[in-house]
Design an enzyme around this catalytic site. Structure first.
Site, short mmCIF file in Angstrom:
data_model
loop_
_atom_site.label_atom_id
_atom_site.label_comp_id
_atom_site.label_asym_id
_atom_site.label_seq_id
_atom_site.Cartn_x
_atom_site.Cartn_y
_atom_site.Cartn_z
N HIS A 153 1.03 -27.00 2.86
CA HIS A 153 0.87 -26.21 1.78
C HIS A 153 1.62 -24.89 1.68
CE1 HIS A 153 -3.01 -28.57 0.78
NE2 HIS A 153 -2.02 -29.48 0.74
N ASN A 172 -3.27 -39.35 -6.38
CA ASN A 172 -1.86 -39.65 -6.70
C ASN A 172 -1.44 -39.74 -7.69
OD1 ASN A 172 -1.83 -40.42 -3.64
ND2 ASN A 172 -2.74 -42.50 -4.04
N HIS A 181 -0.90 -39.33 2.36
CA HIS A 181 -1.65 -40.25 1.41
C HIS A 181 -1.62 -41.70 1.84
CE1 HIS A 181 -2.53 -37.27 -2.24
NE2 HIS A 181 -2.68 -36.67 -0.95
N ARG A 220 3.89 -35.29 1.69
CA ARG A 220 2.52 -35.42 1.10
C ARG A 220 2.31 -37.06 0.90
NH1 ARG A 220 0.04 -34.98 -4.61
NH2 ARG A 220 -2.22 -34.83 -4.43
C1 HEM Z 1 -6.82 -30.67 4.19
C2 HEM Z 1 -7.03 -31.08 3.10
C3 HEM Z 1 -5.93 -31.48 1.95
C4 HEM Z 1 -6.23 -31.28 0.71
C5 HEM Z 1 -7.45 -30.96 -0.09
C6 HEM Z 1 -4.82 -31.42 0.09
C7 HEM Z 1 -4.73 -31.05 -1.42
C8 HEM Z 1 -3.67 -31.04 -2.19
C9 HEM Z 1 -3.56 -31.01 -3.67
C10 HEM Z 1 -4.73 -31.07 -4.73
C11 HEM Z 1 -2.15 -30.73 -3.76
C12 HEM Z 1 -1.57 -30.48 -5.24
C13 HEM Z 1 -0.96 -31.81 -5.75
C14 HEM Z 1 -0.42 -31.47 -7.28
O1 HEM Z 1 -1.26 -31.25 -8.07
O2 HEM Z 1 0.62 -31.68 -7.67
C15 HEM Z 1 -1.54 -30.70 -2.67
C16 HEM Z 1 -0.20 -30.75 -2.43
C17 HEM Z 1 0.49 -31.14 -1.22
N1 HEM Z 1 0.09 -31.27 -0.09
FE1 HEM Z 1 -2.00 -31.20 0.25
N2 HEM Z 1 -4.04 -31.54 0.71
C18 HEM Z 1 -4.46 -31.53 2.09
C19 HEM Z 1 -3.79 -31.83 3.18
C20 HEM Z 1 -2.53 -32.01 3.22
C21 HEM Z 1 -1.57 -32.59 4.42
C22 HEM Z 1 -2.42 -33.06 5.72
C23 HEM Z 1 -0.55 -32.82 3.96
C24 HEM Z 1 0.62 -33.33 4.74
C25 HEM Z 1 1.04 -33.07 6.42
C26 HEM Z 1 -0.39 -32.09 2.93
C27 HEM Z 1 0.87 -31.91 2.13
C28 HEM Z 1 0.87 -31.52 0.71
C29 HEM Z 1 2.02 -31.13 0.17
C30 HEM Z 1 3.72 -31.03 0.86
C31 HEM Z 1 1.86 -30.62 -1.07
C32 HEM Z 1 2.84 -30.45 -2.30
C33 HEM Z 1 3.24 -31.80 -2.90
C34 HEM Z 1 4.39 -31.77 -4.10
O3 HEM Z 1 4.94 -30.59 -4.25
O4 HEM Z 1 4.67 -32.55 -4.78
N3 HEM Z 1 -1.67 -31.85 2.24
N4 HEM Z 1 -2.46 -30.94 -1.70
#
Ligand code: HEM
Ligand SMILES: *[C@@H]1O[C@H](CO)[C@@H](O)[C@H](O)[C@H]1NC(C)=O
Length: 325
Positions: free
Chosen positions: A197, A98, A69, A65
């Site tokens: 996700h 973030n 970002h 992530r």
């Molecule tokens: C399409 C639009 C996207 C939205 C709206 C979005 C939004 C989010 C949100 C709100 C979270 C939760 C964060 C938290 O509360 O801890 C999340 C987690 C995550 N996102 Fe996305 N995301 C998107 C695209 C992506 C992309 C492109 C990637 C990377 C290739 C990604 C990788 C991740 C990962 C790995 C997590 C888990 C993070 C953790 O466990 O610390 N996301 N995302």
């Protein structure tokens, strides 16, 4: 001995290619090896990432992530790593997407200091993020790809810019696609990269609007009740749930199963079903894991090539948390 010579000749030849393109500042696979400036860089980073992710797989999710970002804001220039300072009290790190959810900073710090011990002042923090995300992708998903390197670290990091370029979980497909398109990424990239996700976690606040006062019709009702039990209304602290309740530490195509079954956490996840183009791809990735893996790898490399925003020359930071003096 002979094998080593052959290897050196190959390195030498690829360096010719490198210098041929250096004027355009394009990135190259194996940059630090090819330039012989820090041949061990990628292995050192991999060792550090492996150590941390083995202990806490969620950090691997955090690193993937973090790469997203970082790259979406001013290109992949490690702008997301800069701590607040007297001169810059409000960097990207403090922006809502973030803070407090982004994690894995300690892994980057450890990788940077390990690399600095062997080749001080050579390897950029931006490349370390890119390597770390690649390695985390392999450890959690057995998905392997080569990532070009040779990035420089930026000196500008502004919290307000984050909200303008990053999609939120509340955005619909039109908006998400437009934000990706602004980075040169396609609807296919949206679908492939959203597959991330299938690992890690989310704070409740990113989806409780789909649970209260009624469980949204875009959400599986049984899943909605499960989420309600984990995320009570008006809870004093923002809880967390896994992105994927079944295989939370495996970067696999289970995400597409979830999306199709209306069990994606975010409205933005569900919205992939709202156009034929993206819904068809969700289906293809759901049924053919190899197709997802290949496309995910390709889209990660593409994300790593997002052009830098500013024309100002970058630097190799001494500490990933602060610009050089
Ligand atoms: C399409 C639009 C996207 C939205 C709206 C979005 C939004 C989010 C949100 C709100 C979270 C939760 C964060 C938290 O509360 O801890 C999340 C987690 C995550 N996102 Fe996305 N995301 C998107 C695209 C992506 C992309 C492109 C990637 C990377 C290739 C990604 C990788 C991740 C990962 C790995 C997590 C888990 C993070 C953790 O466990 O610390 N996301 N995302
Ligand atoms: C998507 O959201 C934008 C901004 O909120 C809105 O203008 C647009 O009408 C929405 N599109 C759809 C198809 O819902």
């Amino acid at each position: 001995m002979e094998a080593k010579n052959t290897f050196q000749i190959q390195v030498f030849l690829s360096c010719i290619l490198l210098f041929g393109t250096l004027s355009t500042k394009s990135l190259e696979v194996g940059y630090y090896k090819c330039t012989n400036t820090c041949p061990q860089a990628e292995e050192i980073v991999r060792g550090v990432v492996y150590k941390y992710v083995l202990q806490e797989p969620g950090l691997g999710a955090g690193l993937i992530r973090m790469f997203f970002h970082d790259c979406f804001v001013r290109g992949c220039d490690a702008s997301v790593l800069l701590d607040p300072s007297y001169l810059n009290p409000n960097p990207e790190k403090l922006a809502v997407p973030n803070n407090p959810s982004l994690r894995g900073f300690e892994v980057i710090d450890a990788a940077k200091s390990a690399v600095e011990q062997v080749c001080p002042g050579i390897v950029s923090c931006a490349d370390i993020i890119a390597f770390a995300a690649r390695d985390a992708t392999y450890f959690l998903g057995m998905i392997s790809y080569e990532i070009p390197s040779g990035r420089l670290d930026g000196r500008i990091s502004i919290a307000d810019e984050v909200l303008k370029v990053l999609p939120t979980p509340f955005h619909n497909l039109t908006v998400v696609k437009a934000l990706f398109a602004a980075q040169g990424l396609s609807a296919d990239d949206v679908v492939a990269l959203s597959g991330a996700h299938s690992i890690g976690r989310s704070h409740c606040s990113s989806f409780t609007n789909r649970l209260y006062p009624t469980i949204d019709s875009t959400l599986d009702q049984g899943f909605g009740y499960l989420l309600r039990s984990k995320c009570p209304e008006n809870a004093p602290v923002d809880g967390v749930v896994p992105q994927d309740f079944v295989t939370p530490t495996k970067l696999d195509n289970k995400y597409y199963q979830n999306v199709k079954g209306l069990k994606g956490l975010f409205f933005s996840d569900w919205s992939l079903l709202t156009s034929d183009e993206t819904a068809n791809l969700v289906n293809d990735f759901r049924t053919t894991p190899q197709f997802f893996e290949a496309k995910f790898a390709e889209s990660m490399v593409k994300m790593g090539n997002i052009p830098l925003l500013s024309g100002t020359p970058g630097e190799i930071r001494k500490s990933c948390r602060a610009v050089n003096y």
